[in-house]
Motif scaffolding. Sequence first.
Motif, mmCIF file in Angstrom:
data_model
loop_
_atom_site.group_PDB
_atom_site.id
_atom_site.type_symbol
_atom_site.label_atom_id
_atom_site.label_comp_id
_atom_site.label_asym_id
_atom_site.label_seq_id
_atom_site.Cartn_x
_atom_site.Cartn_y
_atom_site.Cartn_z
ATOM 1 N N UNK A 199 -1.929 11.654 2.348
ATOM 2 C CA UNK A 199 -2.149 12.573 1.233
ATOM 3 C C UNK A 199 -1.224 12.141 0.106
ATOM 4 N N UNK A 200 -1.717 12.163 -1.122
ATOM 5 C CA UNK A 200 -0.914 11.610 -2.208
ATOM 6 C C UNK A 200 -1.313 12.219 -3.545
ATOM 7 N N UNK A 201 -0.454 12.019 -4.528
ATOM 8 C CA UNK A 201 -0.743 12.433 -5.892
ATOM 9 C C UNK A 201 -1.412 11.273 -6.623
ATOM 10 N N UNK A 202 -2.362 11.632 -7.460
ATOM 11 C CA UNK A 202 -3.080 10.644 -8.269
ATOM 12 C C UNK A 202 -3.085 11.182 -9.697
ATOM 13 N N UNK A 203 -1.973 10.957 -10.394
ATOM 14 C CA UNK A 203 -1.827 11.584 -11.699
ATOM 15 C C UNK A 203 -1.774 13.089 -11.540
ATOM 16 N N UNK A 204 -2.715 13.786 -12.182
ATOM 17 C CA UNK A 204 -2.771 15.242 -12.110
ATOM 18 C C UNK A 204 -3.597 15.752 -10.942
ATOM 19 N N UNK A 205 -4.110 14.851 -10.123
ATOM 20 C CA UNK A 205 -4.956 15.227 -8.992
ATOM 21 C C UNK A 205 -4.207 15.015 -7.669
ATOM 22 N N UNK A 206 -4.589 15.792 -6.655
ATOM 23 C CA UNK A 206 -4.064 15.613 -5.301
ATOM 24 C C UNK A 206 -5.184 15.081 -4.414
ATOM 25 N N UNK A 207 -4.914 13.992 -3.707
ATOM 26 C CA UNK A 207 -5.933 13.327 -2.889
ATOM 27 C C UNK A 207 -5.619 13.458 -1.404
ATOM 28 N N UNK A 208 -6.679 13.542 -0.599
ATOM 29 C CA UNK A 208 -6.529 13.600 0.856
ATOM 30 C C UNK A 208 -6.311 12.226 1.471
ATOM 31 N N UNK A 209 -6.562 11.173 0.711
ATOM 32 C CA UNK A 209 -6.325 9.807 1.178
ATOM 33 C C UNK A 209 -6.244 8.893 -0.038
ATOM 34 N N UNK A 210 -5.955 7.634 0.216
ATOM 35 C CA UNK A 210 -5.829 6.663 -0.873
ATOM 36 C C UNK A 210 -7.158 5.978 -1.196
ATOM 37 N N UNK B 204 -20.065 19.119 -7.610
ATOM 38 C CA UNK B 204 -18.680 19.577 -7.759
ATOM 39 C C UNK B 204 -18.343 20.634 -6.720
ATOM 40 N N UNK B 205 -19.284 21.538 -6.476
ATOM 41 C CA UNK B 205 -19.074 22.588 -5.472
ATOM 42 C C UNK B 205 -18.893 21.987 -4.084
ATOM 43 N N UNK B 206 -19.724 21.012 -3.735
ATOM 44 C CA UNK B 206 -19.656 20.381 -2.414
ATOM 45 C C UNK B 206 -18.327 19.643 -2.231
ATOM 46 N N UNK B 207 -17.982 18.803 -3.182
ATOM 47 C CA UNK B 207 -16.764 17.997 -3.025
ATOM 48 C C UNK B 207 -15.515 18.874 -3.005
ATOM 49 N N UNK B 208 -15.492 19.877 -3.858
ATOM 50 C CA UNK B 208 -14.319 20.752 -3.908
ATOM 51 C C UNK B 208 -14.165 21.581 -2.630
ATOM 52 N N UNK B 209 -15.271 21.848 -1.954
ATOM 53 C CA UNK B 209 -15.170 22.608 -0.706
ATOM 54 C C UNK B 209 -14.399 21.832 0.359
ATOM 55 N N UNK B 210 -14.292 20.516 0.193
ATOM 56 C CA UNK B 210 -13.516 19.676 1.115
ATOM 57 C C UNK B 210 -12.198 19.221 0.490
ATOM 58 N N UNK B 211 -11.848 19.811 -0.657
ATOM 59 C CA UNK B 211 -10.596 19.455 -1.320
ATOM 60 C C UNK B 211 -10.615 18.080 -1.936
ATOM 61 N N UNK B 212 -11.815 17.602 -2.306
ATOM 62 C CA UNK B 212 -11.964 16.251 -2.864
ATOM 63 C C UNK B 212 -12.346 16.344 -4.343
ATOM 64 N N UNK B 213 -11.533 15.793 -5.244
ATOM 65 C CA UNK B 213 -11.912 15.778 -6.657
ATOM 66 C C UNK B 213 -13.029 14.769 -6.925
ATOM 67 N N UNK B 214 -13.760 14.988 -8.035
ATOM 68 C CA UNK B 214 -14.886 14.127 -8.371
ATOM 69 C C UNK B 214 -14.848 13.770 -9.855
#
Length: 330
Positions: free
Chosen positions: A7-18, A83-93
């Motif tokens: 899990x990591x920061x990607x600028x202003x976003x938080x990612x579940x993986x790289x 957007x709704x689908x990806x955000x439900x898994x904590x994934x930005x798009x």
Amino acid sequence: MKTIFDKCKFGDLTLNSRIIRTGLWESQQTDLDAIYERYERIASSGVGLITSELYSIYPKDKFIEHSFRMDSMNFMTMARKLAEITHSYGVPILGQVEFIKYNRGIDLDISVNDLTVDDIRKIQSDVIEAAQKLQYAGFDGIQLAVGNNFFLSKFINPYYNQREDDYGGNVLNRMRMVLELVKVMKDNLDLHVSVKVNSFDERKDGFDSSESLEACKLLEKVGVDSIQVTRPLSPLYFTKKLSAEGELIDYTTELIDSVDVPVIVGGGFNNMNHMNELLNSTNIEYMSMYRPFVCENDFLKNWKNGSCDESRCLMCNSCYRTKKSTCYHF
């Protein structure tokens, strides 16, 4: 020890993986349920960030049959659902915005050198409108295609751009159109702005690596949030995998040391152990993948649970050549 599943920061976003999933073609435009199912499998697999397929801003563009048109009646319905689908898994798009041809009324395929300043302003306003649509749909950001062989990549390339006004000549002038565009988006929209840029161009007198580094530094100055490194003929370029990857890795590591924004590298990756090795032997933090996600949308699940460490993708490029969002073999 770093792994691709940190899990990591990607600028202003938080990612579940790289891992960043990069999209390209959309061949299921008439079947929204198939698109939603595909995105759900990708988002649930352990991916860190999703970049959409190409979204075309012009109805007569070269790849319009293989890209989702942003002026289509169901674009906003589709985009909101993704957007709704990806955000439900904590994934930005991010929405990937591109075009190959610029048409001025009945004048088709206007070249870089024949653009008027009014044409430049029209292109900029069209991209900003596309970004506004993405923000309204709930997307986290936009990726502007200034790489590969899209129109904006030609505009910044001295091989194509021989303009003698403020939009031609040195790197700053050739980048001016994109820099103005990024600054307006950052000043007026609440979006992560990513730009895809070619590392270099093999054409004589083309966009070389030193110019690319200078261009990326200029992008950072106007507020770009991340940069993705690519090549003009990617992914076909990466059939020459070993030599091609080495060139791209060398450029990317130099770029990472030159800018203070996240840098994504892609280059035919399909083996987890190799990717983890790169993470721990270089300064690279983020990697993009395209073809493995076409072959098997949720292959990262198997990597994460340890059942395998390599994608079954054959890297045959059929998805690229036939412009499909589904795999020829599987």
